[in-house]
Design an enzyme around this catalytic site. Structure first.
Site, PDB file in Angstrom:
ATOM      1  N   ARG A  23       0.831  -1.211   0.000  1.00 44.48           N
ATOM      2  CA  ARG A  23       0.000   0.000   0.000  1.00 44.48           C
ATOM      3  C   ARG A  23       0.858   1.250   0.000  1.00 44.48           C
ATOM      4  O   ARG A  23       1.824   1.334   0.751  1.00 44.48           O
ATOM      5  CB  ARG A  23      -0.898   0.021   1.229  1.00 44.48           C
ATOM      6  CG  ARG A  23      -1.979  -1.036   1.219  1.00 44.48           C
ATOM      7  CD  ARG A  23      -2.818  -0.886   2.476  1.00 44.48           C
ATOM      8  NE  ARG A  23      -4.049  -1.628   2.395  1.00 44.48           N
ATOM      9  CZ  ARG A  23      -4.272  -2.790   3.015  1.00 44.48           C
ATOM     10  NH1 ARG A  23      -3.330  -3.331   3.743  1.00 44.48           N
ATOM     11  NH2 ARG A  23      -5.429  -3.397   2.901  1.00 44.48           N
ATOM     12  N   SER A 138     -21.142 -14.628  13.025  1.00 37.52           N
ATOM     13  CA  SER A 138     -20.694 -13.465  12.273  1.00 37.52           C
ATOM     14  C   SER A 138     -20.891 -13.671  10.773  1.00 37.52           C
ATOM     15  O   SER A 138     -20.545 -14.733  10.246  1.00 37.52           O
ATOM     16  CB  SER A 138     -19.202 -13.298  12.610  1.00 37.52           C
ATOM     17  OG  SER A 138     -18.628 -12.220  11.944  1.00 37.52           O
ATOM     18  N   LYS A 157     -16.864 -18.964  18.083  1.00 39.47           N
ATOM     19  CA  LYS A 157     -17.275 -18.141  16.932  1.00 39.47           C
ATOM     20  C   LYS A 157     -17.762 -19.034  15.801  1.00 39.47           C
ATOM     21  O   LYS A 157     -17.186 -20.089  15.553  1.00 39.47           O
ATOM     22  CB  LYS A 157     -16.063 -17.341  16.487  1.00 39.47           C
ATOM     23  CG  LYS A 157     -16.209 -16.672  15.150  1.00 39.47           C
ATOM     24  CD  LYS A 157     -15.009 -15.791  14.899  1.00 39.47           C
ATOM     25  CE  LYS A 157     -14.365 -16.156  13.572  1.00 39.47           C
ATOM     26  NZ  LYS A 157     -13.240 -15.274  13.238  1.00 39.47           N
ATOM     27  N   HIS A 218     -21.620   2.246   7.271  1.00 43.45           N
ATOM     28  CA  HIS A 218     -21.782   2.800   5.914  1.00 43.45           C
ATOM     29  C   HIS A 218     -23.213   3.230   5.633  1.00 43.45           C
ATOM     30  O   HIS A 218     -23.536   3.615   4.514  1.00 43.45           O
ATOM     31  CB  HIS A 218     -21.309   1.784   4.869  1.00 43.45           C
ATOM     32  CG  HIS A 218     -19.841   1.546   4.978  1.00 43.45           C
ATOM     33  ND1 HIS A 218     -18.897   2.349   4.386  1.00 43.45           N
ATOM     34  CD2 HIS A 218     -19.145   0.623   5.692  1.00 43.45           C
ATOM     35  CE1 HIS A 218     -17.683   1.930   4.699  1.00 43.45           C
ATOM     36  NE2 HIS A 218     -17.813   0.878   5.490  1.00 43.45           N
ATOM     37  N   THR A 246     -20.398   5.046  12.910  1.00 42.35           N
ATOM     38  CA  THR A 246     -19.221   5.926  12.904  1.00 42.35           C
ATOM     39  C   THR A 246     -19.656   7.362  12.685  1.00 42.35           C
ATOM     40  O   THR A 246     -20.722   7.623  12.110  1.00 42.35           O
ATOM     41  CB  THR A 246     -18.228   5.513  11.800  1.00 42.35           C
ATOM     42  OG1 THR A 246     -17.036   6.277  11.943  1.00 42.35           O
ATOM     43  CG2 THR A 246     -18.766   5.748  10.403  1.00 42.35           C
ATOM     44  N   LYS A 249     -17.809   8.831   8.431  1.00 43.28           N
ATOM     45  CA  LYS A 249     -18.100   8.632   7.005  1.00 43.28           C
ATOM     46  C   LYS A 249     -19.158   9.664   6.584  1.00 43.28           C
ATOM     47  O   LYS A 249     -18.810  10.798   6.320  1.00 43.28           O
ATOM     48  CB  LYS A 249     -18.452   7.182   6.749  1.00 43.28           C
ATOM     49  CG  LYS A 249     -17.230   6.299   7.145  1.00 43.28           C
ATOM     50  CD  LYS A 249     -17.320   4.883   6.715  1.00 43.28           C
ATOM     51  CE  LYS A 249     -16.320   3.973   7.397  1.00 43.28           C
ATOM     52  NZ  LYS A 249     -14.922   4.117   6.981  1.00 43.28           N
ATOM     53  N   SER A 278      -8.956   4.676  27.351  1.00 46.82           N
ATOM     54  CA  SER A 278      -8.491   5.498  26.234  1.00 46.82           C
ATOM     55  C   SER A 278      -9.029   6.920  26.387  1.00 46.82           C
ATOM     56  O   SER A 278     -10.189   7.117  26.770  1.00 46.82           O
ATOM     57  CB  SER A 278      -9.006   4.868  24.927  1.00 46.82           C
ATOM     58  OG  SER A 278      -8.523   5.574  23.831  1.00 46.82           O
ATOM     59  N   THR A 279      -8.194   7.897  26.097  1.00 47.24           N
ATOM     60  CA  THR A 279      -8.631   9.303  26.165  1.00 47.24           C
ATOM     61  C   THR A 279      -9.870   9.494  25.287  1.00 47.24           C
ATOM     62  O   THR A 279      -9.936   8.955  24.179  1.00 47.24           O
ATOM     63  CB  THR A 279      -7.487  10.227  25.688  1.00 47.24           C
ATOM     64  OG1 THR A 279      -6.389  10.057  26.586  1.00 47.24           O
ATOM     65  CG2 THR A 279      -7.909  11.683  25.667  1.00 47.24           C
ATOM     66  N   THR A 364      -8.659  -6.916   2.054  1.00 45.63           N
ATOM     67  CA  THR A 364      -9.906  -6.148   2.155  1.00 45.63           C
ATOM     68  C   THR A 364     -11.013  -6.843   1.357  1.00 45.63           C
ATOM     69  O   THR A 364     -12.177  -6.843   1.758  1.00 45.63           O
ATOM     70  CB  THR A 364      -9.687  -4.706   1.642  1.00 45.63           C
ATOM     71  OG1 THR A 364      -8.536  -4.173   2.304  1.00 45.63           O
ATOM     72  CG2 THR A 364     -10.873  -3.815   1.926  1.00 45.63           C
TER      73      THR A 364
HETATM   74  N1  PMP Z   1     -17.131  -0.965  10.280  1.00 44.73           N
HETATM   75  C1  PMP Z   1     -17.052  -0.961   8.937  1.00 44.73           C
HETATM   76  C2  PMP Z   1     -18.034  -1.807   8.174  1.00 44.73           C
HETATM   77  C3  PMP Z   1     -16.088  -0.193   8.270  1.00 44.73           C
HETATM   78  O1  PMP Z   1     -16.018  -0.211   6.940  1.00 44.73           O
HETATM   79  C4  PMP Z   1     -15.200   0.605   9.033  1.00 44.73           C
HETATM   80  C5  PMP Z   1     -14.117   1.502   8.413  1.00 44.73           C
HETATM   81  N2  PMP Z   1     -13.835   1.383   7.127  1.00 44.73           N
HETATM   82  C6  PMP Z   1     -15.315   0.573  10.414  1.00 44.73           C
HETATM   83  C7  PMP Z   1     -16.273  -0.207  11.014  1.00 44.73           C
HETATM   84  C8  PMP Z   1     -14.395   1.402  11.271  1.00 44.73           C
HETATM   85  O2  PMP Z   1     -14.903   2.708  11.372  1.00 44.73           O
HETATM   86  P1  PMP Z   1     -13.912   3.942  11.607  1.00 44.73           P
HETATM   87  O3  PMP Z   1     -13.339   4.309  10.278  1.00 44.73           O
HETATM   88  O4  PMP Z   1     -14.765   4.986  12.224  1.00 44.73           O
HETATM   89  O5  PMP Z   1     -12.843   3.445  12.534  1.00 44.73           O
END
Ligand code: PMP
Length: 407
Positions: A23, A138, A157, A218, A246, A249, A278-279, A364
């Site tokens: 990358r 999952s 799992k 998403h 999130t 996005k 974590s902060t 990915t």
């Molecule tokens: N869940 C999914 C399905 C994602 O695609 C991503 C990031 N690409 C995340 C969680 C992580 O979210 P963030 O970028 O806010 O860390």
């Protein structure tokens, strides 16, 4: 002789290079008011390019209301939060943001994390610990943050084939009724651009005593009434136990969250190391997120323009005979099927056409499913689309890549 540390690191990277999966960061400067145009510093001299792969889906990272709220927060309370949530790092902005998120999803409470990744990792790993003898089930295409969260939790799992509710049912049936069963899936799958079947999954959860966990990363801001996501669109929100999302996005800022009943949030807040140690989010990020969520609760304009742009681009790609996946969502994947070629196409687009789209390679996506993933937004113009489709058509001919659209 000691272990050859440096050589080991170099070998690991060389292996990625051999496979065409190494990358390279694109050195970009997004400029306020100019998105999706940005300055690219990776060539001989800085130049303007068009970004086609941003997850700032609606351009909210540039929205005047968001920027004004962030400036105001900065001037009000400074830069960082100054601590973890439990030790001085809870500001009034955090409390307001969590109320805003709970309201968005019609849940009793919400909890923010420093990223969507951390929210999945911290919550799923903690569920494994809080639910004795649990099985975490999952979807095969779940995001890495869910996979890692499940793995860290250490519970049993099981994986069901992507969106295959019959396979999910087989798995649920095979588990003793009294064992906790967490079903983890997504609202919109980020690489194939398809939707999770929320209603059928909730039906199965009811039938077999399951607990539902949806990643709407998403989908939030993008779908459903007030941008509350796919479960809200499907009318299943009140049947989902935990919604994760999130702020990075469609909302254009940064940070992650979960929303759920007050009892669930209280337990995760009290037990999740990824939250406790974590902060907390910088208040300026909370302020920007609040402004963005409030705006997208009221305004459909950005969503409508985005959907129109995605529809237009898909039609143009299909019309040009390019192998676009005809997704039902805003995500527009064009299949290449080879990592080296995928990178070569991406490099040429940047170098010769000023078009930036990152190649998407294994892990990915599965090997052989390498692709370019376009995310057209409300700020991409028809002229930018013409340039893009013209460039792709040239390159497909040049590299003799497979044509025709993919259903
Ligand atoms: N869940 C999914 C399905 C994602 O695609 C991503 C990031 N690409 C995340 C969680 C992580 O979210 P963030 O970028 O806010 O860390």
């Amino acid at each position: 002789m000691s272990f050859p540390y440096l050589a080991r690191f170099q070998d690991a990277v060389a292996e990625l290079k051999r496979e065409g999966r190494y990358r390279v960061f694109a050195d970009l400067l997004r400029r306020k008011g100019a998105f999706p145009t940005a300055t690219y510093y990776g060539g001989d001299k800085p130049r303007d390019i068009t970004i086609w792969c941003s997850n700032d889906y609606l351009g909210m990272g540039q929205h005047p209301k968001v920027l004004a709220a962030m400036h105001e927060a900065l001037d009000t309370c400074g830069a960082g939060a100054g601590g973890t949530r439990n030790i001085s790092g809870t500001t009034h902005y955090h409390i307001q943001l969590e109320q805003e998120l709970a309201d968005l999803h019609g849940k009793e409470a919400a909890l923010t994390f420093t990223s969507g990744y951390v929210s999945n990792d911290a919550t799923l790993s903690t569920l494994s610990k809080l639910l004795p003898n649990a099985v975490l089930i999952s979807d095969q295409l779940n995001h890495n943050s869910m996979i890692e969260g499940i793995r860290h939790g250490g519970a049993e799992k099981k994986i069901f084939r992507h969106n295959d509710v019959e396979h999910l049912e087989e798995i649920l049936k095979s588990i003793a009724p009294e064992r906790p069963k967490v079903i983890a899936f997504e609202g919109v799958y980020s690489m194939d651009g398809d939707f999770g079947p929320t209603e059928k999954i909730c039906d199965l959860a009811d039938k077999y005593g399951g607990f539902t966990y949806i990643d709407e990363v998403h989908a939030v801001g993008m779908y459903g009434p007030r941008g509350a996501g796919i479960a809200a669109r499907d009318g299943t929100m009140d049947r989902i136990d935990i919604v994760e999302g999130t702020l990075a996005k469609a909302y254009g800022v940064q940070g992650g969250y979960i929303t759920a009943s007050a009892a669930i949030i209280d337990a995760i807040r009290s037990y999740a190391p990824g939250f406790i140690f974590s902060t907390s989010l910088a208040p300026v990020l909370c302020a920007g997120a609040i402004a963005s969520i409030r705006h997208l609760k009221e305004s459909n304009a950005e969503r409508e323009k985005q959907q129109a742009a995605a529809g237009r681009l898909k039609a143009m790609l299909k019309g040009a005979g390019l192998p676009v996946i005809d997704t039902p969502s805003h995500i527009v994947p064009v299949m290449v099927g080879d990592p080296v070629c995928c990178k070569a196409v991406s490099d040429t687009l940047m170098r010769d056409y000023g078009i930036y789209v990152q190649p998407i390679n294994y892990p990915t996506v599965p090997r052989g499913k390498e692709r370019l993933r376009f995310t057209p937004g409300p700020l991409h113009t028809p002229a930018m689309m013409d340039t893009l489709v013209g460039a792709l058509s040239d390159l497909w001919k040049h590299h003799e890549l497979p044509q025709q659209s993919v259903a």
